[in-house]
Design a protein around this motif. Structure first.
Motif, PDB file in Angstrom:
ATOM      1  N   TYR A 102       0.819  -1.210   0.000  1.00  0.00           N
ATOM      2  CA  TYR A 102       0.000   0.000   0.000  1.00  0.00           C
ATOM      3  C   TYR A 102       0.855   1.264   0.000  1.00  0.00           C
ATOM      4  CZ  TYR A 102      -4.501  -2.307   0.392  1.00  0.00           C
ATOM      5  OH  TYR A 102      -5.638  -3.043   0.132  1.00  0.00           O
ATOM      6  N   GLN A 103       2.059   1.196   0.531  1.00  0.00           N
ATOM      7  CA  GLN A 103       2.951   2.349   0.443  1.00  0.00           C
ATOM      8  C   GLN A 103       3.324   2.648  -1.004  1.00  0.00           C
ATOM      9  OE1 GLN A 103       6.281   1.464   2.957  1.00  0.00           O
ATOM     10  NE2 GLN A 103       5.288   2.202   4.837  1.00  0.00           N
ATOM     11  N   LEU A 104       3.658   1.608  -1.746  1.00  0.00           N
ATOM     12  CA  LEU A 104       3.989   1.793  -3.158  1.00  0.00           C
ATOM     13  C   LEU A 104       2.772   2.249  -3.954  1.00  0.00           C
ATOM     14  CD1 LEU A 104       6.247  -1.358  -3.653  1.00  0.00           C
ATOM     15  CD2 LEU A 104       7.000   1.024  -3.592  1.00  0.00           C
ATOM     16  N   LEU A 105       1.599   1.718  -3.618  1.00  0.00           N
ATOM     17  CA  LEU A 105       0.381   2.129  -4.317  1.00  0.00           C
ATOM     18  C   LEU A 105       0.072   3.603  -4.072  1.00  0.00           C
ATOM     19  CD1 LEU A 105      -2.238   1.544  -5.905  1.00  0.00           C
ATOM     20  CD2 LEU A 105      -3.255   0.767  -3.755  1.00  0.00           C
ATOM     21  N   ARG A 106       0.184   4.050  -2.836  1.00  0.00           N
ATOM     22  CA  ARG A 106      -0.127   5.447  -2.523  1.00  0.00           C
ATOM     23  C   ARG A 106       0.900   6.408  -3.117  1.00  0.00           C
ATOM     24  NH1 ARG A 106      -1.593   2.925   2.533  1.00  0.00           N
ATOM     25  NH2 ARG A 106      -3.861   3.017   2.808  1.00  0.00           N
ATOM     26  N   SER A 107       2.150   6.010  -3.145  1.00  0.00           N
ATOM     27  CA  SER A 107       3.155   6.867  -3.781  1.00  0.00           C
ATOM     28  C   SER A 107       2.891   6.995  -5.282  1.00  0.00           C
ATOM     29  CB  SER A 107       4.555   6.307  -3.530  1.00  0.00           C
ATOM     30  OG  SER A 107       4.694   5.023  -4.107  1.00  0.00           O
ATOM     31  N   PHE A 108       2.457   5.907  -5.913  1.00  0.00           N
ATOM     32  CA  PHE A 108       2.095   5.952  -7.339  1.00  0.00           C
ATOM     33  C   PHE A 108       0.884   6.853  -7.558  1.00  0.00           C
ATOM     34  CE2 PHE A 108      -0.143   4.347 -11.065  1.00  0.00           C
ATOM     35  CZ  PHE A 108       0.865   4.274 -12.008  1.00  0.00           C
ATOM     36  N   ASN A 109      -0.136   6.710  -6.731  1.00  0.00           N
ATOM     37  CA  ASN A 109      -1.346   7.517  -6.884  1.00  0.00           C
ATOM     38  C   ASN A 109      -1.073   8.997  -6.619  1.00  0.00           C
ATOM     39  OD1 ASN A 109      -2.762   5.232  -7.520  1.00  0.00           O
ATOM     40  ND2 ASN A 109      -3.749   5.020  -5.533  1.00  0.00           N
ATOM     41  N   ASP A 110      -0.244   9.302  -5.627  1.00  0.00           N
ATOM     42  CA  ASP A 110       0.074  10.705  -5.343  1.00  0.00           C
ATOM     43  C   ASP A 110       0.821  11.343  -6.515  1.00  0.00           C
ATOM     44  OD1 ASP A 110      -1.110  10.520  -2.871  1.00  0.00           O
ATOM     45  OD2 ASP A 110       0.755  10.101  -1.802  1.00  0.00           O
ATOM     46  N   LYS A 111       1.705  10.581  -7.121  1.00  0.00           N
ATOM     47  CA  LYS A 111       2.441  11.107  -8.274  1.00  0.00           C
ATOM     48  C   LYS A 111       1.505  11.370  -9.450  1.00  0.00           C
ATOM     49  CE  LYS A 111       6.725  12.046  -9.546  1.00  0.00           C
ATOM     50  NZ  LYS A 111       7.571  12.974  -8.781  1.00  0.00           N
ATOM     51  N   VAL A 112       0.561  10.478  -9.655  1.00  0.00           N
ATOM     52  CA  VAL A 112      -0.392  10.658 -10.757  1.00  0.00           C
ATOM     53  C   VAL A 112      -1.330  11.831 -10.480  1.00  0.00           C
ATOM     54  CG1 VAL A 112      -2.327   9.588 -11.981  1.00  0.00           C
ATOM     55  CG2 VAL A 112      -0.288   8.248 -11.472  1.00  0.00           C
ATOM     56  N   LYS A 113      -1.831  11.908  -9.255  1.00  0.00           N
ATOM     57  CA  LYS A 113      -2.855  12.905  -8.930  1.00  0.00           C
ATOM     58  C   LYS A 113      -2.288  14.316  -8.845  1.00  0.00           C
ATOM     59  CE  LYS A 113      -6.513  13.793  -5.555  1.00  0.00           C
ATOM     60  NZ  LYS A 113      -7.150  13.305  -4.309  1.00  0.00           N
ATOM     61  N   HIS A 114      -1.144  14.479  -8.184  1.00  0.00           N
ATOM     62  CA  HIS A 114      -0.628  15.814  -7.902  1.00  0.00           C
ATOM     63  C   HIS A 114       0.408  16.298  -8.905  1.00  0.00           C
ATOM     64  CE1 HIS A 114      -1.998  14.390  -3.836  1.00  0.00           C
ATOM     65  NE2 HIS A 114      -2.598  15.553  -3.894  1.00  0.00           N
ATOM     66  N   THR A 115       0.924  15.409  -9.733  1.00  0.00           N
ATOM     67  CA  THR A 115       1.925  15.829 -10.716  1.00  0.00           C
ATOM     68  C   THR A 115       1.426  15.625 -12.139  1.00  0.00           C
ATOM     69  OG1 THR A 115       3.672  15.229  -9.153  1.00  0.00           O
ATOM     70  CG2 THR A 115       4.321  15.572 -11.431  1.00  0.00           C
ATOM     71  N   TRP A 116       1.052  14.386 -12.457  1.00  0.00           N
ATOM     72  CA  TRP A 116       0.639  14.097 -13.838  1.00  0.00           C
ATOM     73  C   TRP A 116      -0.621  14.865 -14.221  1.00  0.00           C
ATOM     74  CZ3 TRP A 116       2.785  10.912 -17.622  1.00  0.00           C
ATOM     75  CH2 TRP A 116       1.975  10.678 -18.740  1.00  0.00           C
ATOM     76  N   MET A 117      -1.644  14.780 -13.410  1.00  0.00           N
ATOM     77  CA  MET A 117      -2.906  15.437 -13.754  1.00  0.00           C
ATOM     78  C   MET A 117      -2.776  16.953 -13.729  1.00  0.00           C
ATOM     79  SD  MET A 117      -5.555  12.900 -11.749  1.00  0.00           S
ATOM     80  CE  MET A 117      -7.004  13.665 -12.440  1.00  0.00           C
ATOM     81  N   ASP A 118      -1.930  17.481 -12.848  1.00  0.00           N
ATOM     82  CA  ASP A 118      -1.707  18.921 -12.815  1.00  0.00           C
ATOM     83  C   ASP A 118      -1.017  19.399 -14.090  1.00  0.00           C
ATOM     84  OD1 ASP A 118      -1.616  21.501 -11.871  1.00  0.00           O
ATOM     85  OD2 ASP A 118       0.204  21.212 -10.700  1.00  0.00           O
ATOM     86  N   ILE A 119       0.003  18.670 -14.523  1.00  0.00           N
ATOM     87  CA  ILE A 119       0.683  19.026 -15.769  1.00  0.00           C
ATOM     88  C   ILE A 119      -0.257  18.902 -16.959  1.00  0.00           C
ATOM     89  CG2 ILE A 119       2.555  18.348 -17.329  1.00  0.00           C
ATOM     90  CD1 ILE A 119       4.141  17.490 -14.866  1.00  0.00           C
ATOM     91  N   ASP A 120      -1.088  17.887 -16.945  1.00  0.00           N
ATOM     92  CA  ASP A 120      -2.021  17.673 -18.054  1.00  0.00           C
ATOM     93  C   ASP A 120      -3.019  18.822 -18.166  1.00  0.00           C
ATOM     94  OD1 ASP A 120      -3.052  15.721 -20.116  1.00  0.00           O
ATOM     95  OD2 ASP A 120      -4.843  15.918 -18.878  1.00  0.00           O
ATOM     96  N   GLU A 121      -3.528  19.301 -17.042  1.00  0.00           N
ATOM     97  CA  GLU A 121      -4.452  20.441 -17.067  1.00  0.00           C
ATOM     98  C   GLU A 121      -3.759  21.712 -17.534  1.00  0.00           C
ATOM     99  OE1 GLU A 121      -6.103  20.681 -13.201  1.00  0.00           O
ATOM    100  OE2 GLU A 121      -7.340  18.872 -13.400  1.00  0.00           O
ATOM    101  N   GLN A 122      -2.524  21.910 -17.122  1.00  0.00           N
ATOM    102  CA  GLN A 122      -1.787  23.092 -17.569  1.00  0.00           C
ATOM    103  C   GLN A 122      -1.526  23.054 -19.074  1.00  0.00           C
ATOM    104  OE1 GLN A 122       1.754  23.753 -15.262  1.00  0.00           O
ATOM    105  NE2 GLN A 122       0.698  23.567 -13.310  1.00  0.00           N
ATOM    106  N   LEU A 123      -1.227  21.881 -19.600  1.00  0.00           N
ATOM    107  CA  LEU A 123      -1.006  21.763 -21.043  1.00  0.00           C
ATOM    108  C   LEU A 123      -2.269  22.090 -21.828  1.00  0.00           C
ATOM    109  CD1 LEU A 123       1.201  18.547 -21.142  1.00  0.00           C
ATOM    110  CD2 LEU A 123       1.842  20.775 -22.036  1.00  0.00           C
ATOM    111  N   LEU A 124      -3.399  21.621 -21.354  1.00  0.00           N
ATOM    112  CA  LEU A 124      -4.660  21.934 -22.034  1.00  0.00           C
ATOM    113  C   LEU A 124      -4.954  23.428 -21.971  1.00  0.00           C
ATOM    114  CD1 LEU A 124      -7.209  20.982 -23.477  1.00  0.00           C
ATOM    115  CD2 LEU A 124      -8.231  20.522 -21.240  1.00  0.00           C
TER     116      LEU A 124
END
Length: 318
Positions: A80-102
């Motif tokens: 669950y530590q690895l899962l949460r670190s993956f989800n935090d990276k997707v939610k707070h970094t990937w999705m933020d960059i994706d919204e900025q690009l749009l």
């Protein structure tokens, strides 16, 4: 005496009758024993009398669920530590960059819609401005003013006036040039931001790949130590979901890396409508705007990919 003799005779007769009645039973039992011995010697099995009722047809039993063993708490915590670190990276970094690009693409589309109009207004305003017509002779400047105004102070102030000299009355050339230069500068900044954000998304993808590698490595270590029969299905589900989401994000990155160079390569003066004639809109200008508009429409992920993303996000919250 006679009576006693009669009684003794009767008793002897009863005994004889009992003996006669018992002899056939004993002989029949002896015959049965002999037959059984003969059958056993020949190997034949005697016919058994069915005393139980016929068996009823049984319905097929439901499939049994795989037996799951309770994993080690430390092992489960690491998953669950690895899962949460993956989800935090997707939610707070990937999705933020994706919204900025749009948002950057939408700004580029808006700027490319304004630049042709500003260039057209500037090119037409410079034709009728006195400073562009005469710079050496003040007399020619006065003649131009008399021809332009003709003593009519309300000229070109009507509703939907289309006079060619109306630009010099309403907008100054400096203001038009300032607006055009500002939009061009913002357009260049948007392109720089588009490149930097795409590089940030690629770096985020590499970081997600490292987390997935650590998860699979830890998963193999657990299987080797605990054994395949003792594995937990819920932990196996975590590994498969994270891997599926990472594959989806990889395809999304590849798709968007192909769209961004097309937008950057379409940045030319002719495509923006800034040609020598100042016609503003032409075929190339419309193609440039259509290209960015189609990129904005196809930028978002599909509904199935969105469902996968939300399911993995919820899995980490449980």
């Amino acid at each position: 005496n006679n009576n006693n003799n009669n009684n003794s005779n009767n008793k002897s007769q009863d005994k004889n009758s009992n003996e006669e009645a018992s002899t056939p039973q004993s002989t029949s039992s002896k015959n049965k024993k002999k037959k059984k011995k003969k059958r056993q010697s020949t190997g034949a099995t005697p016919n058994k009398v069915v005393s139980t009722p016929p068996a009823t047809i049984k319905l097929p039993s439901p499939p049994q669920q795989p037996t799951t063993t309770t994993p080690n708490p430390k092992i489960k915590k690491r998953y669950y530590q690895l899962l949460r670190s993956f989800n935090d990276k997707v939610k707070h970094t990937w999705m933020d960059i994706d919204e900025q690009l749009l948002s950057v693409l939408q700004n580029i589309l808006s700027i490319r819609g304004r630049v042709p109009h500003e260039w057209k207004v500037l090119s037409q305003a410079t034709r009728y401005h006195p400073a562009t017509v005469v710079e050496d002779s003040p007399e020619q400047g006065e003649e131009f003013d008399n021809d332009a105004y003709n003593g009519d102070d309300w000229k070109s102030y009507g509703h939907q006036e289309t006079s060619s000299q109306s630009f010099s009355h309403h907008l100054q050339i400096d203001d038009i040039q300032l607006a055009l230069s500002h939009d061009l500068e913002q357009h260049e900044k948007m392109l720089i931001g588009l490149r930097s954000l795409m590089s940030n998304m690629a770096e985020c993808h590499d970081a997600l790949g490292r987390i997935v590698d650590n998860l699979w490595q830890f998963h193999f270590e657990v299987e080797n130590n605990e054994g395949i029969m003792n594995k937990d299905e819920s932990l196996e589900h975590i590994v498969t979901c994270v891997t599926s989401l990472y594959q989806m994000l990889s395809m999304e990155l590849y798709r968007k890396q192909n769209m961004v160079p097309m937008v950057i390569d379409s940045t030319k003066d002719e495509i923006l409508g800034m040609n020598e004639l100042g016609k503003g809109h032409d075929v190339r200008t419309k193609k440039s705007q259509t290209l960015v508009r189609e990129c904005c429409k196809s930028w978002k992920r599909s509904s199935s990919d969105e469902e996968l993303l939300l399911s993995v996000m919820k899995l980490g919250e449980s």
